[in-house]
Each structure stands twice: as structure tokens, then as C-alpha cells.
Scaffold this motif. Structure first.
Motif, PDB file in Angstrom:
ATOM      1  N   SER A  69      39.258  42.384  32.629  1.00 26.58           N
ATOM      2  CA  SER A  69      39.218  42.819  33.797  1.00 26.58           C
ATOM      3  C   SER A  69      39.491  41.944  34.762  1.00 26.58           C
ATOM      4  N   LEU A 115      50.153  48.031  37.733  1.00 27.26           N
ATOM      5  CA  LEU A 115      48.934  48.691  37.228  1.00 27.26           C
ATOM      6  C   LEU A 115      49.068  49.679  36.305  1.00 27.26           C
ATOM      7  N   CYS A 154      47.571  48.694  32.556  1.00 24.56           N
ATOM      8  CA  CYS A 154      46.199  48.885  32.751  1.00 24.56           C
ATOM      9  C   CYS A 154      45.854  50.213  32.139  1.00 24.56           C
ATOM     10  N   TRP A 193      42.312  51.549  36.594  1.00 21.05           N
ATOM     11  CA  TRP A 193      42.341  50.713  37.738  1.00 21.05           C
ATOM     12  C   TRP A 193      41.621  51.502  39.101  1.00 21.05           C
ATOM     13  N   TYR A 247      41.135  50.884  43.219  1.00 23.36           N
ATOM     14  CA  TYR A 247      41.565  50.243  44.410  1.00 23.36           C
ATOM     15  C   TYR A 247      40.761  50.893  45.907  1.00 23.36           C
ATOM     16  N   LEU A 257      40.129  45.334  44.219  1.00 25.24           N
ATOM     17  CA  LEU A 257      41.031  45.939  42.932  1.00 25.24           C
ATOM     18  C   LEU A 257      40.129  45.577  41.723  1.00 25.24           C
ATOM     19  N   HIS A 258      39.812  46.587  41.060  1.00 24.25           N
ATOM     20  CA  HIS A 258      39.240  46.327  39.670  1.00 24.25           C
ATOM     21  C   HIS A 258      40.197  47.010  38.815  1.00 24.25           C
ATOM     22  N   ALA A 259      40.949  46.333  38.117  1.00 26.94           N
ATOM     23  CA  ALA A 259      41.801  46.905  37.004  1.00 26.94           C
ATOM     24  C   ALA A 259      41.398  46.432  35.568  1.00 26.94           C
TER      25      ALA A 259
END
Length: 318
Positions: free
Chosen positions: A251, A275, A279, A282, A284, A312-314
């Protein structure tokens, strides 16, 4: 004396002395700090919060003896003359996050090697905590890029006691305070690491997190200046670097600011191809739609309508 040369043991002792004195302080924006300190009654500190929270000068007898003795052993008190009146001031502040205490630079943070802590730090830690239940893989190795005081790295390390967490920075003063604050808060699994982005960390990691500088600063102070793209250049580099070095399922947790131009999020526009292409998922979100409004009057922001705090969590794809 520069913060990079202060004694780790002595500063940790000062932190313990502050805790024993019941010290707590929530650090606010520089603008609010300036307004409050300009009030005539706040010209001099009258208590320990005034010295180590508000960065006000103080006279003899203001600090509890144990706190003053620890501060002098740490070498963080310097002479101060104000309107012909002699006193002292501290080179460090201390901020509370829950039960943790973090040392960082005194106000105002105008030095090139200043270690900043403020409302962004609180938002960063809160967003990080909310994301920990949605990680794509167990955390054994993690890195906080631009760790500053080390608050993010330490808060993560306290959640994952078996993980190795690197507090990475290019600032020697910051690396010293990462070491101090980790010891003060019992995070033995935090390792200060000199690193520009991830060049000082070997191999792949399970988690990359960062709260980087994200504005255009005319003095290009390292803790404020995010580079081109309305201050987003460093954040863009972090996204791309992290996606190279994360394990599959690892992550990226990023708190930053994004310039909104004609309703468009320029930072998101720049990173969306990365992204979407790299990924498995994700998220945002805007955490605050309008921060650093005063920045809009500065060069480089002529067409910016607002600066948003974003998260942001990707998760990197297999």
C-alpha cells in the motif's frame, strides 16, 4: 546550536520531564500561532506550555526546576533579549498526539533545516489510522518518506510492533528528532534513514507513506517546497517511486495538498494513469477542501481557485 547535534538521551529525558509535569499541547497553523503570540499578554511565557508549545521567551522561575534542568542538559535553551529585557527561549517545541509527545522545531520555522509539525500532521496520522484495516498485505517493512519529526513513522510502528519502519529524510535535524521521538514514545522498531525518496532503502517494502511538502515556496525551504505543478511535483515523484518499490499487494498512503484549477484536480490528473495502470485498487478523497488560502496570493497560483488536502490509498497490483 543546530537540532542535528542535540543529545538524544538528554532530549528524551526532557520529554519525560514534560510528561511528568502534565504537559500537553496541540500545535496549530503558523498564521494562528502568530496571531495568538501577538497579543500583548503573550509577549513572555508564563508557564511550560508557553515555552515549549507557543515558543515564547521566558524569564527565570517560569519552568519547573526538573524541566529546566533537563532542557539545559539537552542544550535547547538559548539567551533571548526582548526590548532590553533578558530571558531565554527554547529551540524546540513539543506537540501531543494522544499519549505520544513529539519534539520539532521552535516557531517560527524559518530555517532551511526546520522540522515542521502542524495541523497537516494530525490529519495525516488520523487518515493513516483509518486506512490500516484496508491494507493489501501484512506489514513487515515500511517507510515514511520525508518523515520530519517521525510522527507518522512512529504512529505506524506502534501499530505494527514486529515491523521495521524506516523514517526517511534528507534533513539531519529531522533524522535526529526521529531518533529522539522514537525513543521517547517507545517505538524501538523505527530506524532513522537518510534517503532522498527511496534511494537509501534497499529492496521492496510492504507500505510506503508520506506527508510531503506540497506548496510553492519562494524561498524553496525543504519542508515547504513541493516543486513544480503548483507544488505537486514531489508528491507525483513519491507516487511513481512507491509503485516501483512496493511488493504486490503493498500500500501507498499519501497525504498531500492539491491545487484545484477551473474545478480540476491537477495532482490527481497527473497520477491517474499510474494508479489505473499499476494498482489493483485505489481510493482518493478530499479531507479538507480549502487549506493554505493565503498561498493563492503568491506567485505561481494565479489560476488556482483553492488548495485541497487530499488522501490517497493505493494498492499495487500483482
Amino acid at each position: 546550536m543546530p537540532l542535528s547535534s542535540t543529545s538524544t538521551i538528554a532530549l528524551v529525558e526532557l520529554g519525560h520531564a514534560l510528561r511528568q509535569a502534565g504537559y500537553r499541547f496541540v500545535t496549530i497553523t503558523p498564521a494562528t500561532h502568530r496571531r495568538v503570540n501577538r497579543r500583548p499578554e503573550n509577549a513572555w511565557a508564563s508557564d511550560v506550555r508557553g515555552v515549549f508549545g507557543w515558543s515564547r521567551p521566558f524569564r527565570a522561575g517560569v519552568l519547573p526546576p526538573e524541566v529546566e534542568a533537563a532542557a539545559r542538559r539537552a542544550g535547547v535553551l538559548v539567551p533571548h533579549d526582548q526590548d532590553g529585557q533578558p530571558g531565554w527561549r527554547s529551540l524546540v517545541r513539543a506537540s501531543s498526539v494522544g499519549d505520544c509527545l513529539y519534539f520539532h522545531s521552535a516557531w517560527p520555522t524559518s530555517d532551511e533545516d526546520a522540522v515542521f509539525f502542524g495541523p497537516d500532521t494530525y490529519r495525516y496520522i488520523a487518515a493513516m489510522r483509518r486506512s490500516l484495516g484496508r491494507l493489501g498485505r501484512p506489514v513487515q517493512r515500511a517507510v515514511d518518506i520525508g518523515a520530519g519529526s517521525g510522527a507518522g513513522a512512529i504512529e505506524l510502528a506502534l501499530q505494527f510492533r514486529t515491523a521495521t519502519v524506516y523514517g526517511a529524510d534528507i534533513n539531519d535535524a529531522a533524522l535526529n528528532l526521529v531518533d529522539v521521538n522514537a525513543a521517547l514514545n517507545g517505538a524501538a522498531n523505527v530506524i532513522p534513514c537518510r534517503s532522498d525518496l527511496l534511494d537509501g532503502v534497499d529492496g521492496h517494502v510492504d507500505l510506503v507513506m508520506s506527508n510531503p511538502p506540497y506548496i510553492l515556496d519562494e524561498d524553496e525551504l525543504a519542508y515547504r517546497h513541493g516543486g513544480g505543478e503548483h507544488g505537486a511535483a514531489l508528491s507525483i515523484d513519491i507516487v511513481r517511486c512507491a509503485l516501483e518499490r512496493l511488493h504486490a499487494g503493498g500500500s501507498l498512503l499519501l497525504y498531500t495538498g492539491s491545487a484545484i484549477v477551473d474545478g480540476q484536480d491537477r495532482f490527481l490528473d497527473a497520477i491517474r494513469p499510474d494508479l489505473d495502470g499499476r494498482c489493483s485498487g485505489w481510493q482518493y478523497e478530499e479531507l479538507d477542501p480549502d487549506i493554505f488560502g493565503g498561498q493563492l496570493g503568491c506567485d505561481g497560483y494565479e489560476n488556482v481557485e483553492r488548495i485541497a488536502a487530499v488522501w490517497l490509498h493505493a494498492v499495487k497490483a500483482a
